[in-house]
Motif scaffolding. Structure first.
Motif, PDB file in Angstrom:
ATOM      1  N   ALA A 175       0.834  -1.204   0.000  1.00 51.51           N
ATOM      2  CA  ALA A 175       0.000   0.000   0.000  1.00 51.51           C
ATOM      3  C   ALA A 175       0.871   1.256   0.000  1.00 51.51           C
ATOM      4  O   ALA A 175       0.663   2.159  -0.825  1.00 51.51           O
ATOM      5  CB  ALA A 175      -0.942  -0.013   1.205  1.00 51.51           C
ATOM      6  N   LEU A 176       1.835   1.321   0.890  1.00 46.14           N
ATOM      7  CA  LEU A 176       2.690   2.507   0.978  1.00 46.14           C
ATOM      8  C   LEU A 176       3.514   2.690  -0.296  1.00 46.14           C
ATOM      9  O   LEU A 176       3.649   3.810  -0.802  1.00 46.14           O
ATOM     10  CB  LEU A 176       3.585   2.415   2.211  1.00 46.14           C
ATOM     11  CG  LEU A 176       2.834   2.473   3.551  1.00 46.14           C
ATOM     12  CD1 LEU A 176       3.782   2.177   4.699  1.00 46.14           C
ATOM     13  CD2 LEU A 176       2.141   3.818   3.742  1.00 46.14           C
ATOM     14  N   LYS A 177       4.041   1.602  -0.829  1.00 44.95           N
ATOM     15  CA  LYS A 177       4.820   1.661  -2.066  1.00 44.95           C
ATOM     16  C   LYS A 177       3.961   2.132  -3.240  1.00 44.95           C
ATOM     17  O   LYS A 177       4.462   2.741  -4.184  1.00 44.95           O
ATOM     18  CB  LYS A 177       5.408   0.282  -2.360  1.00 44.95           C
ATOM     19  CG  LYS A 177       6.346   0.247  -3.536  1.00 44.95           C
ATOM     20  CD  LYS A 177       6.933  -1.134  -3.710  1.00 44.95           C
ATOM     21  CE  LYS A 177       7.856  -1.171  -4.904  1.00 44.95           C
ATOM     22  NZ  LYS A 177       8.430  -2.506  -5.114  1.00 44.95           N
ATOM     23  N   SER A 178       2.663   1.878  -3.175  1.00 42.30           N
ATOM     24  CA  SER A 178       1.732   2.241  -4.247  1.00 42.30           C
ATOM     25  C   SER A 178       1.109   3.619  -4.050  1.00 42.30           C
ATOM     26  O   SER A 178       0.150   3.968  -4.745  1.00 42.30           O
ATOM     27  CB  SER A 178       0.626   1.182  -4.352  1.00 42.30           C
ATOM     28  OG  SER A 178       1.173  -0.079  -4.637  1.00 42.30           O
ATOM     29  N   GLY A 179       1.622   4.377  -3.101  1.00 39.78           N
ATOM     30  CA  GLY A 179       1.156   5.746  -2.922  1.00 39.78           C
ATOM     31  C   GLY A 179       0.003   5.932  -1.956  1.00 39.78           C
ATOM     32  O   GLY A 179      -0.559   7.024  -1.867  1.00 39.78           O
ATOM     33  N   PHE A 180      -0.359   4.884  -1.236  1.00 38.78           N
ATOM     34  CA  PHE A 180      -1.404   5.004  -0.222  1.00 38.78           C
ATOM     35  C   PHE A 180      -0.810   5.646   1.029  1.00 38.78           C
ATOM     36  O   PHE A 180       0.385   5.531   1.300  1.00 38.78           O
ATOM     37  CB  PHE A 180      -1.969   3.627   0.145  1.00 38.78           C
ATOM     38  CG  PHE A 180      -2.867   3.027  -0.896  1.00 38.78           C
ATOM     39  CD1 PHE A 180      -4.245   3.045  -0.744  1.00 38.78           C
ATOM     40  CD2 PHE A 180      -2.338   2.424  -2.028  1.00 38.78           C
ATOM     41  CE1 PHE A 180      -5.075   2.480  -1.693  1.00 38.78           C
ATOM     42  CE2 PHE A 180      -3.152   1.859  -2.984  1.00 38.78           C
ATOM     43  CZ  PHE A 180      -4.526   1.889  -2.821  1.00 38.78           C
ATOM     44  N   VAL A 181      -1.668   6.288   1.805  1.00 38.63           N
ATOM     45  CA  VAL A 181      -1.272   6.932   3.054  1.00 38.63           C
ATOM     46  C   VAL A 181      -2.115   6.335   4.172  1.00 38.63           C
ATOM     47  O   VAL A 181      -3.331   6.151   4.010  1.00 38.63           O
ATOM     48  CB  VAL A 181      -1.498   8.459   2.964  1.00 38.63           C
ATOM     49  CG1 VAL A 181      -1.207   9.135   4.287  1.00 38.63           C
ATOM     50  CG2 VAL A 181      -0.664   9.057   1.846  1.00 38.63           C
ATOM     51  N   TYR A 182      -1.463   6.043   5.306  1.00 38.25           N
ATOM     52  CA  TYR A 182      -2.197   5.528   6.458  1.00 38.25           C
ATOM     53  C   TYR A 182      -3.218   6.567   6.895  1.00 38.25           C
ATOM     54  O   TYR A 182      -2.916   7.748   7.022  1.00 38.25           O
ATOM     55  CB  TYR A 182      -1.225   5.208   7.597  1.00 38.25           C
ATOM     56  CG  TYR A 182      -1.925   4.764   8.848  1.00 38.25           C
ATOM     57  CD1 TYR A 182      -2.475   3.490   8.946  1.00 38.25           C
ATOM     58  CD2 TYR A 182      -2.056   5.618   9.938  1.00 38.25           C
ATOM     59  CE1 TYR A 182      -3.129   3.070  10.089  1.00 38.25           C
ATOM     60  CE2 TYR A 182      -2.698   5.210  11.087  1.00 38.25           C
ATOM     61  CZ  TYR A 182      -3.242   3.937  11.157  1.00 38.25           C
ATOM     62  OH  TYR A 182      -3.885   3.531  12.301  1.00 38.25           O
ATOM     63  N   SER A 183      -4.453   6.106   7.127  1.00 39.78           N
ATOM     64  CA  SER A 183      -5.540   7.018   7.441  1.00 39.78           C
ATOM     65  C   SER A 183      -6.182   6.753   8.799  1.00 39.78           C
ATOM     66  O   SER A 183      -7.034   7.518   9.225  1.00 39.78           O
ATOM     67  CB  SER A 183      -6.574   6.900   6.321  1.00 39.78           C
ATOM     68  OG  SER A 183      -7.794   7.433   6.657  1.00 39.78           O
ATOM     69  N   GLY A 184      -5.834   5.639   9.460  1.00 40.76           N
ATOM     70  CA  GLY A 184      -6.418   5.336  10.764  1.00 40.76           C
ATOM     71  C   GLY A 184      -6.935   3.912  10.824  1.00 40.76           C
ATOM     72  O   GLY A 184      -6.636   3.089   9.958  1.00 40.76           O
ATOM     73  N   MET A 185      -7.717   3.661  11.866  1.00 39.48           N
ATOM     74  CA  MET A 185      -8.258   2.322  12.111  1.00 39.48           C
ATOM     75  C   MET A 185      -9.772   2.334  11.912  1.00 39.48           C
ATOM     76  O   MET A 185     -10.435   3.317  12.223  1.00 39.48           O
ATOM     77  CB  MET A 185      -7.959   1.866  13.537  1.00 39.48           C
ATOM     78  CG  MET A 185      -6.496   1.704  13.876  1.00 39.48           C
ATOM     79  SD  MET A 185      -5.745   0.255  13.140  1.00 39.48           S
ATOM     80  CE  MET A 185      -6.525  -1.075  14.030  1.00 39.48           C
ATOM     81  N   ALA A 186     -10.291   1.209  11.404  1.00 37.22           N
ATOM     82  CA  ALA A 186     -11.738   1.024  11.283  1.00 37.22           C
ATOM     83  C   ALA A 186     -12.036  -0.455  11.461  1.00 37.22           C
ATOM     84  O   ALA A 186     -11.485  -1.296  10.743  1.00 37.22           O
ATOM     85  CB  ALA A 186     -12.246   1.505   9.925  1.00 37.22           C
ATOM     86  N   ASP A 187     -12.844  -0.790  12.422  1.00 31.22           N
ATOM     87  CA  ASP A 187     -13.246  -2.173  12.687  1.00 31.22           C
ATOM     88  C   ASP A 187     -12.051  -3.112  12.847  1.00 31.22           C
ATOM     89  O   ASP A 187     -12.050  -4.226  12.338  1.00 31.22           O
ATOM     90  CB  ASP A 187     -14.172  -2.691  11.574  1.00 31.22           C
ATOM     91  CG  ASP A 187     -15.453  -1.882  11.463  1.00 31.22           C
ATOM     92  OD1 ASP A 187     -15.985  -1.488  12.524  1.00 31.22           O
ATOM     93  OD2 ASP A 187     -15.918  -1.649  10.336  1.00 31.22           O
ATOM     94  N   GLY A 188     -11.010  -2.641  13.536  1.00 30.29           N
ATOM     95  CA  GLY A 188      -9.833  -3.469  13.789  1.00 30.29           C
ATOM     96  C   GLY A 188      -8.855  -3.535  12.641  1.00 30.29           C
ATOM     97  O   GLY A 188      -7.825  -4.208  12.727  1.00 30.29           O
ATOM     98  N   CYS A 189      -9.147  -2.846  11.550  1.00 28.09           N
ATOM     99  CA  CYS A 189      -8.252  -2.832  10.383  1.00 28.09           C
ATOM    100  C   CYS A 189      -7.569  -1.474  10.253  1.00 28.09           C
ATOM    101  O   CYS A 189      -8.157  -0.436  10.579  1.00 28.09           O
ATOM    102  CB  CYS A 189      -9.040  -3.086   9.095  1.00 28.09           C
ATOM    103  SG  CYS A 189      -9.639  -4.760   8.927  1.00 28.09           S
ATOM    104  N   GLU A 190      -6.347  -1.515   9.742  1.00 27.91           N
ATOM    105  CA  GLU A 190      -5.680  -0.286   9.364  1.00 27.91           C
ATOM    106  C   GLU A 190      -6.195   0.101   7.983  1.00 27.91           C
ATOM    107  O   GLU A 190      -6.383  -0.752   7.120  1.00 27.91           O
ATOM    108  CB  GLU A 190      -4.164  -0.469   9.351  1.00 27.91           C
ATOM    109  CG  GLU A 190      -3.620  -0.709  10.736  1.00 27.91           C
ATOM    110  CD  GLU A 190      -2.107  -0.767  10.785  1.00 27.91           C
ATOM    111  OE1 GLU A 190      -1.445  -0.499   9.761  1.00 27.91           O
ATOM    112  OE2 GLU A 190      -1.583  -1.087  11.858  1.00 27.91           O
TER     113      GLU A 190
END
Length: 156
Positions: free
Chosen positions: A132-147
């Motif tokens: 995800a990070l290599k593909s240009g995604f940015v961490y946005s937080g947690m939802a239902d136990g998932c990043e």
């Protein structure tokens, strides 16, 4: 019907005849380790009908260049303007670069119709987070136990 393809991979609509291959994938404890308990054959058939044979589908089959089922991708609407993407591959197909390649293929599709793409994964899924990070995604937080990782598309 083919959703998209590359020299090595084809993403296509699921068929009822994919049931046994899908079962071999999602009944595998190694594949399902961070996702949910392995599926029974009956649960797999229900999942195929409710996620793969829907209109529009939530998941699509992935075939290799020899037209062998090697896994599936997640590709569906997410909230109002986004799409969720992801993948699940047979262990013998890991470490071949397929997950990154599929991510690129799905991002190319999403960029034409969505404002953003999302990848959700459990915190233990280090390889998914790295892709995800290599593909240009940015961490946005947690939802239902998932990043949650988000990649926004530039609109010109």
């Amino acid at each position: 019907m083919t959703l998209c393809s590359s020299d090595r991979l084809t993403v296509r609509r699921m068929k009822l005849s994919d049931l046994d291959e899908l079962y071999s994938l999602i009944s595998n404890p190694e594949v399902m380790r961070y996702i949910e308990p392995p599926y029974s054959h009956a649960d797999t058939e229900k999942f195929l009908r409710e996620a793969g044979l829907l209109e529009p589908p939530l998941i699509y089959a992935v075939d290799d260049k020899e037209s062998r089922f090697i896994g599936y991708v997640i590709y569906h609407s997410y909230n109002q303007d986004g799409v969720e993407i992801g993948w699940l591959l047979k262990p013998e197909e890991w470490h071949k670069g397929y997950a990154g390649e599929l991510t690129g293929m799905l991002l190319d599709m999403a960029a034409g119709s969505a404002a953003y793409a999302v990848i959700e994964c459990f915190p233990q899924q280090e390889i998914t987070k790295r892709i995800a990070l290599k593909s240009g995604f940015v961490y946005s937080g947690m939802a239902d136990g998932c990043e949650v990782f988000v990649r926004r598309f530039d609109r010109v």
